[in-house]
Write an enzyme that holds these catalytic residues in place. Structure first.
Site, PDB file in Angstrom:
ATOM      1  N   GLU A  56      47.487  18.115  27.274  1.00 54.10           N
ATOM      2  CA  GLU A  56      47.067  19.378  27.682  1.00 54.10           C
ATOM      3  C   GLU A  56      46.648  20.264  26.331  1.00 54.10           C
ATOM      4  OE1 GLU A  56      48.499  20.360  31.966  1.00 54.10           O
ATOM      5  OE2 GLU A  56      50.063  20.613  30.362  1.00 54.10           O
TER       6      GLU A  56
ATOM      7  N   TYR B 189      56.667  46.828  32.157  1.00 52.28           N
ATOM      8  CA  TYR B 189      56.724  45.648  30.917  1.00 52.28           C
ATOM      9  C   TYR B 189      55.641  44.644  31.408  1.00 52.28           C
ATOM     10  CZ  TYR B 189      60.458  47.474  28.555  1.00 52.28           C
ATOM     11  OH  TYR B 189      61.109  48.517  27.711  1.00 52.28           O
TER      12      TYR B 189
HETATM   13 ZN    ZN Z   1      49.913  21.846  32.795  1.00 49.19          ZN
END
Ligand code: ZN
Length: 208
Positions: free
Chosen positions: A73, A119
């Site tokens: 990835e 936040y």
């Molecule tokens: Zn992934």
């Protein structure tokens, strides 16, 4: 920060996320920008037991030059760095609550999560949904690329978040804030909820 320190920080934060159930098996990957390229978690590695010496190193052109082969990835990371100068690190997880939200049929693809806490607004702000593509499909890289110049965090449909930060800590903390907010969102679903108002959000912008 030296490359050795970066390798150790990657290993320490990856282990911490793994031990707290933010990632599991061999899912999730992290990358860090170096002066002369990038460090990236290796393909098939588990974030719980990274070996600092075997973390993949890529040169300025993205060519693998040392350590184990990088995650499949890696393109998700590269498009973030290409589109967002100043990015020091990128985190991509398959964290359960974020993935659950990414599968919901009735979310707003322009901004998936409402402003639940201050936040979340400060660390993520707006979170667009990237349409579903199978892992490794180049159209996924193209879709992330289109959104990355305007957003440091995106949510891949039926897959998980990709978050860029100025430093590794920045990227990790923002990813954790996203995951906790996704959890809160699911807890609050179908309950009458007060989200932060436009005025409260713009006040945050002025204060921080
Ligand atoms: Zn992934």
């Amino acid at each position: 920060m030296s490359e050795t320190t970066q390798r150790e920080a990657m290993t320490r934060l990856a282990k911490s996320m793994f031990e707290r159930g933010l990632t599991f098996g061999s899912s999730g990957n992290i990358s860090v920008r170096l002066d002369d390229g990038w460090l990236m978690t290796p393909t098939g590695s588990t974030l719980g037991t990274l070996d600092p010496a075997r973390i993949s190193k890529l040169d300025e052109d993205g060519t693998h030059v040392a350590g184990d082969k990088p995650t499949k990835e890696s393109f998700l990371h590269r498009v973030m760095y290409d589109q967002r100068p100043g990015t020091g690190a990128v985190v991509h997880l398959h964290s359960t609550h974020s993935v659950a939200v990414s599968c919901l049929a009735d979310i707003d693809p322009k901004n998936v999560l409402p402003p639940i806490t201050a936040y979340y607004v400060m660390k993520i702000g707006t979170l667009p949904l990237v349409p579903y593509y199978p892992p490794g499909d180049l159209n996924l890289a193209k879709a992330v690329e289109e959104m990355a110049s305007n957003h440091h965090a995106v949510l891949l449909a039926n897959h998980g978040p990709v978050v860029a930060g100025r430093s590794l800590e920045d990227a990790v903390y923002a990813t954790e804030e996203l995951e906790e907010t996704a959890k809160l969102f699911l807890l609050l679903k179908n309950k009458e909820t007060r989200f932060l108002t436009e005025a409260q959000i713009s006040d945050l912008g002025k204060r921080f």
